[in-house]
Write a protein that holds these residues in place. Sequence first.
Motif, mmCIF file in Angstrom:
data_model
loop_
_atom_site.group_PDB
_atom_site.id
_atom_site.type_symbol
_atom_site.label_atom_id
_atom_site.label_comp_id
_atom_site.label_asym_id
_atom_site.label_seq_id
_atom_site.Cartn_x
_atom_site.Cartn_y
_atom_site.Cartn_z
ATOM 1 N N LEU A 76 0.817 -1.262 0.040
ATOM 2 C CA LEU A 76 0.135 -0.072 -0.068
ATOM 3 C C LEU A 76 0.868 1.192 -0.096
ATOM 4 O O LEU A 76 0.496 2.294 0.134
ATOM 5 N N THR A 77 2.237 1.183 -0.213
ATOM 6 C CA THR A 77 2.975 2.403 -0.069
ATOM 7 C C THR A 77 2.764 3.111 -1.441
ATOM 8 O O THR A 77 3.057 2.658 -2.479
ATOM 9 N N GLY A 78 2.146 4.376 -1.293
ATOM 10 C CA GLY A 78 1.737 5.072 -2.501
ATOM 11 C C GLY A 78 2.989 5.736 -3.005
ATOM 12 O O GLY A 78 3.977 6.182 -2.321
ATOM 13 N N MET A 79 2.852 6.268 -4.371
ATOM 14 C CA MET A 79 4.019 6.807 -4.930
ATOM 15 C C MET A 79 3.416 8.024 -5.720
ATOM 16 O O MET A 79 2.258 7.674 -6.525
ATOM 17 N N THR A 80 4.039 9.073 -5.938
ATOM 18 C CA THR A 80 3.835 10.106 -6.742
ATOM 19 C C THR A 80 4.886 10.239 -7.893
ATOM 20 O O THR A 80 6.107 10.117 -7.367
ATOM 21 N N GLU B 26 6.223 13.065 -10.514
ATOM 22 C CA GLU B 26 6.156 14.632 -11.133
ATOM 23 C C GLU B 26 7.261 14.614 -12.064
ATOM 24 O O GLU B 26 8.287 14.349 -12.000
ATOM 25 N N THR C 232 0.841 8.401 -10.571
ATOM 26 C CA THR C 232 0.549 7.957 -9.260
ATOM 27 C C THR C 232 0.508 6.420 -8.845
ATOM 28 O O THR C 232 0.208 5.755 -10.302
ATOM 29 N N GLY C 233 0.957 5.740 -8.083
ATOM 30 C CA GLY C 233 0.651 4.480 -7.971
ATOM 31 C C GLY C 233 0.873 3.656 -6.547
ATOM 32 O O GLY C 233 1.121 4.577 -5.720
ATOM 33 N N ALA C 234 1.061 2.422 -6.131
ATOM 34 C CA ALA C 234 1.346 2.071 -5.041
ATOM 35 C C ALA C 234 2.133 0.628 -5.348
ATOM 36 O O ALA C 234 2.000 0.044 -6.430
ATOM 37 N N ARG D 7 10.833 13.828 -10.337
ATOM 38 C CA ARG D 7 10.853 13.631 -8.739
ATOM 39 C C ARG D 7 9.681 12.496 -8.422
ATOM 40 O O ARG D 7 8.590 12.510 -8.963
ATOM 41 N N GLY E 131 8.044 10.633 -5.084
ATOM 42 C CA GLY E 131 7.993 10.699 -3.528
ATOM 43 C C GLY E 131 7.188 9.375 -3.208
ATOM 44 O O GLY E 131 6.068 8.687 -4.028
ATOM 45 N N LEU E 132 7.740 8.656 -2.312
ATOM 46 C CA LEU E 132 7.244 7.289 -1.784
ATOM 47 C C LEU E 132 6.586 7.348 -0.241
ATOM 48 O O LEU E 132 7.505 7.981 0.627
ATOM 49 N N SER E 133 5.761 7.118 -0.219
ATOM 50 C CA SER E 133 5.105 6.888 1.258
ATOM 51 C C SER E 133 5.703 6.332 2.447
ATOM 52 O O SER E 133 6.067 5.144 2.191
ATOM 53 N N GLY E 134 6.410 7.178 3.424
ATOM 54 C CA GLY E 134 6.998 6.538 4.430
ATOM 55 C C GLY E 134 8.131 6.231 4.188
ATOM 56 O O GLY E 134 9.018 5.439 5.248
#
Lengths: 261, 262
Positions: free
Chosen positions: A181-185, A187, A195-197, A247, A249-252
Amino acid sequence: MTQTLHQRLGERLYQALRERKAIAPLTAEYPELTIADAYRIQQCMIDRRLAATGERIVGKKIGVTSQVVMDMLGVDQPDFGVLTSGMVYNDGAQIAAGELIAPKAEGEIAFLLKRDLCGPGIGCADVLAATELVMPCFEIVDSRIADWKIKIQDTVADNASSGVFVIGDAAVDPRRLDLTLTGMTLEKNGQLIGTGAGAAALGHPANAVAWLANMLGTLGVTLRAGEIVLSGSLAAMVPVAAGDQLRIGLSGIGSASVSFI
Amino acid sequence: MALDPNTIAALAAHLEDAELQRREVTKITDDHPDMDWADAYAIQDAIRLRKQARGTRITGLKMGLTSVAKMRQMGVTEPIHGFITDYGAVADGGEIAIDELIHPKIEAEIAFVLKRPLAGPGVHIGDVLAATDIIVPAVEVIDSRYKDFKFDLKSVIADNTSSARYVVGGRARSVAGIDLKHLGVVLEKNGRILTTSAGASVLGHPAASVAMLANMLGAKGREVPADTLILTGGVTEAFLVERGDHINVRYEHLGSVSMHFV
């Protein structure tokens, strides 16, 4: 297909890489080429590269990890390529787009192993237990096959279309995360374009690493402690050119940035 | 406003009947090309009053067209808003009757409940996070009343932004310590992953959607009330569903939401 032919095609791909000059798909000339042949050609290409440059192997990448790409290439499993020391960049790197042929960027989770993994029988839990840290990572894929006109055999032979990779700004113990469930943006030039997970990579990024360990096991190869494994793209890949800034970004976990000059 | 009150009332009745009788209609701007944005929201408001007069309770607000990609594609800079109803609520794990809908699509969303009202102008992400009581995972079932989804923005606003059903589930959390921009979402249909996404798909940050709603309502002298469910817009694109489909959506930090179409 003979070993001599594997070597000749490996050499052809290495020269295409070195001269940044794309070639016609191998499958156009050799329609009978199998995936097993393709991995032997990949091995020849890597051996040639290591001998010529003095680079060393630092890890592996897993590709074709999403259902969409599997369907596109008509396969039901991923592929892998070899990462060498010449492909490594760090967060914030500036990469000369002219050193690549037709680069595309993918956002991924990278695994740093603290223990060897050798299939068969490796599962998600074995991978998580053997992982020291996970990191955000850009994989910049590139194809030595003209216009990315690849069949699965072409990309496998071409080292799974590996180009270079950019390691992000932070490393986290995977025990603290639910990687599915780690989300990714993603850009590009300040605009959100994807976006993805984690589930996008074979349902769980560690599943992809387990697949790799088991696949390598059938070839008698062990994934070594200290190796980095790129576990597969979490969003659609994006073409990049000189002037682009990207760029993820990955959640956590953290972020990774790269610009092309 | 370009339309007179009688026309507004007639269009509200036309669209609400289409919803309640499961009937497709052609987009209303075909017959009323001069209709403006205020007309579109006036029709939606008239639909709300019709429902309330019948005893329907309005249970919350919803945002639509919040995907950065979709806005760019449609050439607009502002999302749209509508409302949700008591009869639209479906329990987590519940059944949704396909026969009650026209051509339903589902999208995963992150929902907010505020502990104090917010009204623009000038509401920003910080105001929203400070005023948020809880966030909960939600799946919205949208069902445009327009034939073959052929519509324009004004027609959609008048049609209460395709509002139909919604399922709230998982676990409620406060926003403290949650990275909403990167919050991962995995949408599965019948055990297969359809897509994955992250919170940023909603206007860059789900709280930005609530801020925008507060600013849009503030401009009309209204507010986003406290203790009201706010659906912030699709984290994923919308997917068509059919009878027999089982949908399960997993959210980082927030658990999951599921439903069955029968």
